[in-house]
Design an enzyme around this catalytic site. Structure first.
Site, PDB file in Angstrom:
ATOM      1  N   GLU A   1      14.316 -15.495   0.887  1.00 44.48           N
ATOM      2  CA  GLU A   1      14.597 -16.561   1.866  1.00 44.48           C
ATOM      3  C   GLU A   1      13.653 -17.735   1.642  1.00 44.48           C
ATOM      4  O   GLU A   1      13.813 -18.800   2.222  1.00 44.48           O
ATOM      5  CB  GLU A   1      14.370 -16.041   3.304  1.00 44.48           C
ATOM      6  CG  GLU A   1      15.440 -15.092   3.797  1.00 44.48           C
ATOM      7  CD  GLU A   1      15.015 -14.348   5.076  1.00 44.48           C
ATOM      8  OE1 GLU A   1      13.977 -14.703   5.689  1.00 44.48           O
ATOM      9  OE2 GLU A   1      15.724 -13.394   5.433  1.00 44.48           O
TER      10      GLU A   1
ATOM     11  N   ASP B   1       0.830  -1.209   0.000  1.00 48.20           N
ATOM     12  CA  ASP B   1       0.000   0.000   0.000  1.00 48.20           C
ATOM     13  C   ASP B   1       0.870   1.266   0.000  1.00 48.20           C
ATOM     14  O   ASP B   1       1.861   1.338   0.730  1.00 48.20           O
ATOM     15  CB  ASP B   1      -0.868  -0.033   1.268  1.00 48.20           C
ATOM     16  CG  ASP B   1      -1.957   1.016   1.272  1.00 48.20           C
ATOM     17  OD1 ASP B   1      -2.851   0.947   0.424  1.00 48.20           O
ATOM     18  OD2 ASP B   1      -1.902   1.909   2.142  1.00 48.20           O
TER      19      ASP B   1
END
Ligand code: NOJ
Length: 551
Positions: A267, A215
């Site tokens: 990751e 956002d």
């Protein structure tokens, strides 16, 4: 096919995905409190599967006082009790993944809700304390600090500063909020804020979330050095500096943040994706979308193109070139929870100033609904055939029109209340979906609906359209089904119709063709097998306001 990188199931799944935006509070309500919930979403997984989408994007479902429809987040690592529990969330992910649908969640990093523990702690803590430093607190001007620190206005109007009462009961400092006063802006120069968002990204990634919609991704870092305070009055893109030095938006420093987020995304296996909501100058979009940062950045340009073939052609060319140059894919957006539904926009005169005009005139708006829906379907079909991903907004597959006549006393959008001179509200596109022809909220749930549904919603319900060959719902299902089998290498070429520039016709490398008629006279179809049309043909020709796919 050597350079063809799109592989379903791979790291690149998002590049040409069809992503369906769910506004959780208005999708489906299982517990009957009038507010949509995660169990409601779970109950509709078969519907989503049948629709043929690749992913859902969930607008915020976090604990929130709902000052801004959930974009005022009080706890980033939890589910609002009105919407469900973390266990429901896990079940929802499992149910969606089980049918091959990925899950993107909204992350709101520019501001929290004012009920967030950090903001509450800041209110209890003294001026200059570490707790206040997580937000943007400043002294007011004037003898007693009674004048706001700067003239900065809020995106929702009017001011971006709100004064607090200090713990001892005296009028105190002011805090900055680019949106509603219940949405205090974080201080992104504070390392604790940075760390906490990394923790949030890991929290949801560990739960199996596939990606993030970020956002106001271009805000976050502001120019607050050496006592400087932004004074901005307008949020128009035309007044935003385009060189990374603007006081509020798209500052160069914001990219350090997304580089650190990318490390977290990587990751995971597959790496998590992200898409930036960044209203920035077109040439400043690439870094947000780079593989070092978020990977994709929304292209909202189609929202401003209207039903104008020249503008549409231009938006397509510019964005596909920019995406290709940058090694990413673009996004096609015609609707979301912030804009008037495109079936209604396309039914209004092309030059309508939606923000300024629509609010005040909504009760006597003249909308040609049939034209709106025809153009909406035609444009959607054209965009679905282009390289890039397409973001659909819940209800557009039903051809839903905007609810223009919500009474003022039932409005929820802060923009409506904070800008009374415009009367613009986003509630008309956030009305709970009609699933059936009857029931207290047309199948949305057993207990009413938090925004009023108009009587005519009945005709747009899933029940009314399911299995009806000519319905918008069946059209979407068919189009998405065909598209799934045709998605190919991310290139395209325009087929020019020298004598009719009102036709927008292009080909994909596997022979997939899309042709849209922006003119008023029917046009001849190109050679090929006709796959789908957005309107029945007129004497074997493609009529006005229509698109066809061929192969
Ligand atoms: C953009 C969101 O889409 C909108 O709904 C929200 O009001 C603002 N950001 C503030 O979070």
């Amino acid at each position: 096919m050597s350079e063809f990188t799109f592989l379903k199931g791979s790291e690149d799944w998002w590049r040409q995905a069809v992503v369906y935006q769910i506004y959780p509070r208005s999708f489906a309500d299982a517990n009957g409190d009038g507010i949509g919930d995660l169990k409601g979403i779970i109950s509709r997984v078969p519907y989503l599967k049948q629709l043929g989408i690749d992913a859902v994007w969930l607008s915020p479902f976090y604990p929130s006082a709902l000052a801004d429809g959930g974009y005022d987040v009080d706890d980033y690592r939890n589910v609002d009790p009105k919407i469900g529990t973390l266990e429901d969330f896990d079940q929802m992910i499992d149910a969606l993944h089980a049918v091959g649908i990925r899950v993107i969640v909204d992350i709101v990093p520019n501001h929290s809700g004012d009920g967030h523990v950090w903001f509450q702690e800041a209110l209890r803590s003294p001026k200059g304390s570490p707790a206040r430093d997580r937000y943007i607190f400043r002294d007011g001007k004037g003898q007693n600090g009674e004048i706001r620190p700067s003239e900065l206005s809020s995106h929702f109007g009017p001011t971006a500063w709100t004064r607090i009462t200090e713990p001892d009961g005296t009028p105190g400092q002011w805090y900055m909020h680019l949106f509603a006063s219940e949405q205090p802006d974080f201080n992104w120069d504070n390392p604790e804020v940075r760390e906490d968002f990394l923790k949030t990204l890991r929290f949801w990634s560990d739960r199996g979330v596939d990606g993030y919609r970020v956002d106001v991704a271009h805000a976050l870092v502001k120019n607050l050095k050496d006592g400087h305070l932004p004074e901005r009055q307008s949020y128009d893109l035309s007044v935003m500096k385009n060189d990374g030095t603007d006081d509020l938006f798209d500052r160069d420093e914001v990219h350090e943040i997304y580089k650190s987020w990318r490390k977290v995304f990587n990751e995971y296996q597959p790496a998590r994706m992200a898409v930036a909501e960044a209203w920035v100058h077109a040439h400043r979009r690439p870094p947000y979308a780079s593989t070092d940062e978020l990977g994709q950045s929304f292209n909202f340009d189609m929202l401003g193109a209207g039903w104008d073939v020249t503008k549409v052609r231009d938006v397509v060319k510019v964005n596909l070139k920019a995406a290709a140059d940058n090694g990413t894919s673009t996004t096609w957006v015609l609707s979301n929870h912030d804009v008037i539904r495109h079936a209604t926009r396309f039914g209004m005169p092309d030059d309508t100033d939606f923000f300024r005009w629509y609010g005040k005139n909504r009760f006597n708006a003249k909308v040609d609904e049939a034209q709106g829906l025809a153009r909406a379907k035609a444009m959607t079909l054209a965009l679905l055939a282009l390289p890039g991903s397409t973001y659909l907004y819940q209800g557009e597959e039903l051809g839903l029109q905007e609810h223009l006549t919500i009474p003022a006393e039932q409005m929820q959008d802060p923009q409506f209340f904070r800008n009374p001179e415009f009367g613009f509200s986003r509630d008309g596109c956030r009305v709970p979906l009609p699933w059936s022809r009857s029931g207290s909220s047309l199948g949305f749930g057993p207990g009413g609906s938090h925004l009023p549904q108009p009587a005519w919603y009945v005709d747009y319900s899933v029940e009314a359209q399911d299995g009806a060959a000519a319905s918008t719902l069946e059209f979407y299902r068919k189009a998405l089904g065909i598209r799934a089998g045709l998605v190919c290498e991310e290139t395209w070429s325009e087929v020019k119709h020298l004598f009719n520039r009102q036709v927008f016709h292009f080909k994909r490398p596997n022979g997939w063709q899309s042709i849209t008629n922006f003119g008023s006279k029917p046009v001849k179809l190109p050679k090929g097998e006709l796959l789908i049309t957005s309107q029945p043909l007129v004497d074997g020709r493609l009529g006005a306001n229509a698109t066809a796919w061929l192969k």
